[in-house]
Each structure stands twice: as C-alpha cells, then as structure tokens.
Design a protein around this motif. Structure first.
Motif, PDB file in Angstrom:
ATOM      1  N   GLY A   1      74.726 113.386 118.879  1.00 46.88           N
ATOM      2  CA  GLY A   1      74.073 112.864 117.682  1.00 46.88           C
ATOM      3  C   GLY A   1      72.587 113.153 117.689  1.00 46.88           C
ATOM      4  O   GLY A   1      71.964 113.284 118.746  1.00 46.88           O
ATOM      5  N   ASP A   2      72.003 113.266 116.488  1.00 50.22           N
ATOM      6  CA  ASP A   2      70.581 113.554 116.375  1.00 50.22           C
ATOM      7  C   ASP A   2      70.123 113.217 114.955  1.00 50.22           C
ATOM      8  O   ASP A   2      70.852 112.582 114.190  1.00 50.22           O
ATOM      9  N   LEU A   3      68.952 113.645 114.597  1.00 50.59           N
ATOM     10  CA  LEU A   3      68.427 113.356 113.260  1.00 50.59           C
ATOM     11  C   LEU A   3      69.282 113.981 112.165  1.00 50.59           C
ATOM     12  O   LEU A   3      69.505 113.377 111.112  1.00 50.59           O
ATOM     13  N   ASP A   4      69.767 115.179 112.386  1.00 52.25           N
ATOM     14  CA  ASP A   4      70.538 115.861 111.351  1.00 52.25           C
ATOM     15  C   ASP A   4      71.927 115.264 111.182  1.00 52.25           C
ATOM     16  O   ASP A   4      72.438 115.166 110.061  1.00 52.25           O
ATOM     17  N   SER A   5      72.563 114.877 112.274  1.00 54.88           N
ATOM     18  CA  SER A   5      73.923 114.350 112.172  1.00 54.88           C
ATOM     19  C   SER A   5      73.976 113.063 111.361  1.00 54.88           C
ATOM     20  O   SER A   5      75.002 112.741 110.755  1.00 54.88           O
ATOM     21  N   HIS A   6      72.875 112.322 111.335  1.00 54.48           N
ATOM     22  CA  HIS A   6      72.846 111.032 110.641  1.00 54.48           C
ATOM     23  C   HIS A   6      71.920 111.046 109.427  1.00 54.48           C
ATOM     24  O   HIS A   6      71.528 109.992 108.933  1.00 54.48           O
ATOM     25  N   ASP A   7      71.599 112.233 108.942  1.00 54.25           N
ATOM     26  CA  ASP A   7      70.683 112.325 107.811  1.00 54.25           C
ATOM     27  C   ASP A   7      71.233 111.617 106.567  1.00 54.25           C
ATOM     28  O   ASP A   7      70.535 110.829 105.924  1.00 54.25           O
ATOM     29  N   LEU A   8      72.490 111.870 106.230  1.00 58.29           N
ATOM     30  CA  LEU A   8      73.056 111.247 105.035  1.00 58.29           C
ATOM     31  C   LEU A   8      73.200 109.740 105.207  1.00 58.29           C
ATOM     32  O   LEU A   8      73.040 108.979 104.246  1.00 58.29           O
ATOM     33  N   ALA A   9      73.494 109.299 106.416  1.00 51.12           N
ATOM     34  CA  ALA A   9      73.583 107.858 106.671  1.00 51.12           C
ATOM     35  C   ALA A   9      72.234 107.191 106.419  1.00 51.12           C
ATOM     36  O   ALA A   9      72.159 106.132 105.774  1.00 51.12           O
ATOM     37  N   CYS A  10      71.178 107.795 106.905  1.00 54.06           N
ATOM     38  CA  CYS A  10      69.845 107.221 106.702  1.00 54.06           C
ATOM     39  C   CYS A  10      69.455 107.235 105.232  1.00 54.06           C
ATOM     40  O   CYS A  10      68.821 106.297 104.728  1.00 54.06           O
ATOM     41  N   ARG A  11      69.847 108.286 104.516  1.00 57.75           N
ATOM     42  CA  ARG A  11      69.555 108.338 103.079  1.00 57.75           C
ATOM     43  C   ARG A  11      70.283 107.219 102.339  1.00 57.75           C
ATOM     44  O   ARG A  11      69.730 106.615 101.411  1.00 57.75           O
ATOM     45  N   SER A  12      71.512 106.939 102.734  1.00 56.46           N
ATOM     46  CA  SER A  12      72.258 105.877 102.056  1.00 56.46           C
ATOM     47  C   SER A  12      71.615 104.525 102.309  1.00 56.46           C
ATOM     48  O   SER A  12      71.564 103.677 101.410  1.00 56.46           O
ATOM     49  N   VAL A  13      71.102 104.297 103.524  1.00 54.47           N
ATOM     50  CA  VAL A  13      70.426 103.032 103.840  1.00 54.47           C
ATOM     51  C   VAL A  13      69.152 102.905 103.015  1.00 54.47           C
ATOM     52  O   VAL A  13      68.876 101.851 102.419  1.00 54.47           O
ATOM     53  N   ALA A  14      68.364 103.964 102.985  1.00 58.21           N
ATOM     54  CA  ALA A  14      67.103 103.922 102.234  1.00 58.21           C
ATOM     55  C   ALA A  14      67.361 103.659 100.763  1.00 58.21           C
ATOM     56  O   ALA A  14      66.684 102.835 100.128  1.00 58.21           O
ATOM     57  N   ASP A  15      68.364 104.332 100.198  1.00 57.15           N
ATOM     58  CA  ASP A  15      68.654 104.212  98.769  1.00 57.15           C
ATOM     59  C   ASP A  15      69.186 102.827  98.425  1.00 57.15           C
ATOM     60  O   ASP A  15      68.763 102.198  97.451  1.00 57.15           O
ATOM     61  N   ALA A  16      70.134 102.319  99.229  1.00 59.26           N
ATOM     62  CA  ALA A  16      70.777 101.043  98.923  1.00 59.26           C
ATOM     63  C   ALA A  16      69.837  99.856  99.090  1.00 59.26           C
ATOM     64  O   ALA A  16      69.910  98.884  98.327  1.00 59.26           O
ATOM     65  N   LEU A  17      68.951  99.925 100.076  1.00 60.94           N
ATOM     66  CA  LEU A  17      68.077  98.788 100.380  1.00 60.94           C
ATOM     67  C   LEU A  17      66.694  98.913  99.766  1.00 60.94           C
ATOM     68  O   LEU A  17      65.924  97.951  99.786  1.00 60.94           O
ATOM     69  N   GLY A  18      66.367 100.077  99.228  1.00 56.74           N
ATOM     70  CA  GLY A  18      65.001 100.282  98.762  1.00 56.74           C
ATOM     71  C   GLY A  18      64.022 100.173  99.903  1.00 56.74           C
ATOM     72  O   GLY A  18      62.941  99.585  99.769  1.00 56.74           O
ATOM     73  N   ALA A  19      64.392 100.765 101.043  1.00 54.30           N
ATOM     74  CA  ALA A  19      63.616 100.614 102.278  1.00 54.30           C
ATOM     75  C   ALA A  19      63.116 101.959 102.783  1.00 54.30           C
ATOM     76  O   ALA A  19      63.798 102.982 102.640  1.00 54.30           O
ATOM     77  N   VAL A  20      61.947 101.933 103.384  1.00 55.78           N
ATOM     78  CA  VAL A  20      61.514 103.067 104.194  1.00 55.78           C
ATOM     79  C   VAL A  20      62.340 103.031 105.474  1.00 55.78           C
ATOM     80  O   VAL A  20      62.448 101.989 106.138  1.00 55.78           O
TER      81      VAL A  20
END
Length: 328
Positions: free
Chosen positions: A95-114
């Motif tokens: 795992g690394d930054l790229d493998s979880h890129d979409l997961a992090c985008r979903s968190v940012a979008d859903a929570l309105g969070a940096v």
C-alpha cells in the motif's frame, strides 16, 4: 446475509486459475506490485472520475529521526473546516499514496475535510515501531499546518491499527487534540485468536495465514506484540476520542473489530459500530467496483459526519454520544 453477488463473482474470477497464492509465497516485492496493480488508478479524464473536484498536492514532512516522508494533501470542493489524517492499509507492508488515492478523495469529499495521507515506511525494511512513529509525526505535522480544525485519525486495516496507536500516543502526550477516529476493519489481536476461530478465515480475499505473515514482518519480536499500540485489545483505551468502527461480515478480522468497538464503549469512549453485511475485508477500496461497498462506505462516512457534529455554520443536530450499531 449472503456474500454480495458482485464480490462472489470477483472472488471466483480471481480463483479461476487455482487457489490464491499466499502472501508469504509471493514475497514482499511481488505482493506490493500486485497490490498497486489492483488499486484503481485515477481516470485520465478526471471530469468523469469519482470525486473529480477534490484536488491534491504532493508535499513532504520530516519524521522523528529526520527522514523525509512523502505525503499528499487533499482539498475538498466544499471545505467544512475539518482535518483528517488518513493512514493506508496493506498489512503494514504494502500500500502507498496511490493505492489509496480514491479512498482519500472519498473521505475529503464526504466530510468536507482536508485529508493528509502519508507514505509511511513499511515492514519488513522498517518494522514496528517505525511505521507508527512516522504516522505520529504525520498527525502532528497535519495539526501544525492546518491548525484549529477538528482532527480525525482515520485508517483502513493496518492503517486503522496505526490510527489507534497514534491516538494512544496523543492521549499519553496530551498535546495533540483529536476529535474522532475512523477505524475501518482494524486488526486488533496479534495473537490471531479471533481470526483463527472465524468462519471466514479463508477464501474471502484476506486469509488467516496472510495476517500471520504480515504480523511476522511488522513485529518480528514476539515480545513487542504485547505493546498497547499492537495488541489493541490489551490496551487501556480510556480517554480516547470518539470512534466509528466499521467491520465486514466475510472478514477474518470481523470478530476482533466488534470486540474493539465493545471495549471502547466499556472504556467510556463514544463509539458507533457500522457492520458490513455481505462485504469482505478491504471493501472501502472497492467503491468504484461494488455498489454495496460504495453504499456502506457512504454510510460509514455519514456516521462520522454525524459524530463530528455540525460546523458552526451548519444547523444540523450534533451526534448522540453513545455506542450503537448502525444496521441500515
């Protein structure tokens, strides 16, 4: 409920040429290559991709020993003033930054969070406690760079274990305020007693032997597996931040995840347990493939949103602080 139909077909397709190769037989480098190959890349046309308005920038931070670590900062289209330090899964070895890129985008979008994600150093080159120390440094860096925001520690699988370890350190040091934890199917029992008794210890993408192998690489010193940041069920969990704990029905780690939620509640920590009926370990990374995984991931993030409560400009009611299972 039965295993999700799409997941059942996905597992059958992966096993069409024979049983899955155990992680210890693959070796670390091949396991890393396959993990990255199975992670969904961002579409070339980002306008057609998931969470297209979330932007990201690659940055660096300095670990406790002076090592430079790569990190990625995600900014949502609507910033609600929140901060998430996201720690990726992968058995502490892949795992690394790229493998979880979409997961992090979903968190940012859903929570309105940096969202701040880090490429922490992995075992076996860097066994425990180096990955944990890197994650502690990342959470502190995120809080310094984005001060004043309610701060969530989040992670999936091994990243969830690391998130609890960071929360324990923050509690003991007393200088890193935290608002919540998001713990997606966390490994909590290095003795693997719960996983060994699971009806789903084999045949559902993650196996009991895979977990044993990852623990062997991450914490090769058996005595250190008693450390609170590794043996989470043996840790003093009092005074940790409120938590959302998500489990998956067809996951060897299901029962120990439920046990963690129960122990948090007994320790006085407000906790919301979100079961994952019909799902497998890793479903948060399958949102683009499996509609049931996308729906359950959205529910998990909605529970965290409610737990955090409204920003000052938001008129929605705050979350009740008690333990409950979400069965929707």
């Amino acid at each position: 409920m039965p295993l999700d139909r799409i997941l059942r077909h996905l597992i059958a397709w992966q096993q069409a040429d024979g049983p899955p190769v155990p992680a210890r037989a693959l070796g670390v480098e091949e396991a890393r290559r396959r993990y990255r190959a199975n992670a969904a890349p961002l579409p070339t046309d980002t306008a057609q991709g998931p969470h297209p308005e979330v932007t990201s920038t690659d940055e660096t931070l300095t670990a406790a020993d002076g090592t430079t670590l790569a990190c990625r900062v995600y900014t949502p289209p609507t910033d609600r003033g929140r901060l998430v330090t996201y720690l990726h899964g992968g058995g502490w070895t892949v795992g690394d930054l790229d493998s979880h890129d979409l997961a992090c985008r979903s968190v940012a979008d859903a929570l309105g969070a940096v969202v701040v994600a880090v490429d922490y150093r992995r075992a076996p080159e860097f066994p425990y406690p180096t990955p944990l120390l890197d994650c502690i440094a990342t959470a502190r860096w995120a809080a310094r760079v984005h001060p004043g925001r309610p701060h969530v520690l989040a992670g999936d699988s091994a990243g969830a274990s690391l998130a609890v370890g960071v929360a324990l350190d923050a509690r003991d040091q007393g200088d890193l305020p935290l608002a919540a934890q998001l713990l997606l199917y966390p490994p909590t029992d290095p003795r693997l007693l719960f996983a060994a008794g699971s009806a789903h210890a084999e045949g559902h993408l993650l196996s009991l032997d895979d977990m044993a192998y990852h623990y062997d690489l991450y914490v090769p010193d058996a005595h250190r597996r008693r450390d609170p940041a590794v043996d989470l069920l043996g840790a003093d969990l009092r005074h940790l931040p409120p938590a959302v704990v998500a489990t998956a029905e067809f996951d060897p780690l299901h029962d120990e995840g439920v046990e963690l939620a129960d122990k948090l509640a007994v320790s006085g920590v407000p906790v919301r347990h979100v079961p994952g009926p019909g799902l497998v370990h890793g479903y948060f990374l399958m949102q683009h493939l499996v509609p049931a995984a996308a729906a359950r991931s959205a529910l998990v993030l909605a529970e965290l949103d409610t737990l955090l409560g409204p920003p000052q400009h938001d008129d929605r009611p705050a979350a009740d602080e008690h333990c409950e299972a979400v069965r929707a």
